[in-house]
Design a protein around this motif. Sequence first.
Motif, short mmCIF file in Angstrom:
data_model
loop_
_atom_site.label_atom_id
_atom_site.label_comp_id
_atom_site.label_asym_id
_atom_site.label_seq_id
_atom_site.Cartn_x
_atom_site.Cartn_y
_atom_site.Cartn_z
N UNK A 1 76.65 -49.65 50.06
CA UNK A 1 76.31 -48.03 50.71
C UNK A 1 77.65 -47.39 50.17
N UNK A 2 78.89 -47.79 50.82
CA UNK A 2 80.16 -46.92 50.54
C UNK A 2 80.36 -46.67 49.01
N UNK A 3 80.25 -47.69 48.15
CA UNK A 3 80.59 -47.60 46.66
C UNK A 3 79.46 -46.51 46.14
N UNK A 4 78.28 -46.39 46.91
CA UNK A 4 77.19 -45.80 46.22
C UNK A 4 77.37 -44.28 45.95
N UNK A 5 78.54 -43.71 46.94
CA UNK A 5 78.79 -42.26 46.92
C UNK A 5 79.56 -41.85 45.77
N UNK A 6 80.52 -42.61 45.30
CA UNK A 6 81.44 -42.24 44.12
C UNK A 6 81.02 -42.98 42.80
N UNK A 7 80.66 -44.29 43.25
CA UNK A 7 80.56 -45.20 41.74
C UNK A 7 78.85 -45.64 41.73
N UNK A 8 77.85 -44.52 42.06
CA UNK A 8 76.54 -45.02 41.95
C UNK A 8 76.19 -45.23 40.58
N UNK B 1 75.56 -41.71 54.20
CA UNK B 1 76.40 -42.68 53.41
C UNK B 1 77.51 -41.35 53.00
N UNK B 2 77.35 -40.23 52.61
CA UNK B 2 78.07 -39.20 52.05
C UNK B 2 79.07 -38.92 53.26
N UNK B 3 78.42 -38.75 54.42
CA UNK B 3 79.24 -38.52 55.66
C UNK B 3 80.23 -39.55 56.09
N UNK B 4 79.70 -40.90 55.89
CA UNK B 4 80.71 -41.81 56.25
C UNK B 4 81.79 -41.98 55.11
N UNK C 1 66.58 -39.60 51.82
CA UNK C 1 67.83 -38.62 51.57
C UNK C 1 68.41 -38.62 52.70
N UNK C 2 67.87 -39.01 54.17
CA UNK C 2 68.78 -38.95 55.18
C UNK C 2 69.79 -40.08 55.03
N UNK C 3 69.26 -41.24 54.51
CA UNK C 3 70.18 -42.44 54.44
C UNK C 3 71.30 -42.11 53.44
N UNK C 4 71.18 -41.40 52.26
CA UNK C 4 72.01 -41.06 51.53
C UNK C 4 73.15 -40.05 52.04
N UNK C 5 72.60 -39.08 52.50
CA UNK C 5 73.41 -38.09 53.32
C UNK C 5 74.38 -38.54 54.31
#
Length: 188
Positions: free
Chosen positions: A126-133, A61-64, A55-59
């Motif tokens: 990682x970057x695509x995972x935020x909007x294109x998971x 990614x969102x921040x980036x 969850x820290x990793x995913x958060x």
Amino acid sequence: MPTWVVVLIVIAAVVVAAAVVWLVMQELRRNRLQRKFGPEYERAVADHDSPRAAERELAAREKRHQELDIRPLTPEAKERYTREWAQIQAKFVDRPSPAVAEADQLLTELMAERGYPTDGYDQQLADLSVRHARTLDHYRAAHDTMVGHSREQRSTEDLRDAMVRYRTVFEDLLGDEAREHHDARNGR
């Protein structure tokens, strides 16, 4: 009842209430990340030592992602990419392997034009995972087929599957503006 007992009960109640609030907040965060990242959430949990680390990793990614300058495509760019995709698909009939490599390259170009960094495959994921998971597994599978084909011959059916998967990601990246507009209007 002595005053110190009352104070102790009040302190215990506050600590319990704070713990409950903290647990509820963690659960809400987990649920939000699971909804947003879908299957990517489960993959991240499997790749990390604990769900909290994932969850820290995913958060992160969102921040980036918030710091990236993700841009919509112009109508001309959309038309150009659609035309290029059609040409690549037409090439697939006679030259499947080069067509799959070109599809991968076109996706990388599309990502770059949208504002996604294309410095490395893992960072792209990682970057695509935020909007294109939801389409990320398609990208992984297609890319793995392309890379695997360079080491060992893959069947034409494997390459066809990679093209179909690349097309899914291509359409997701190409059609993202409508979703971004919808998300912005709905405060997401």
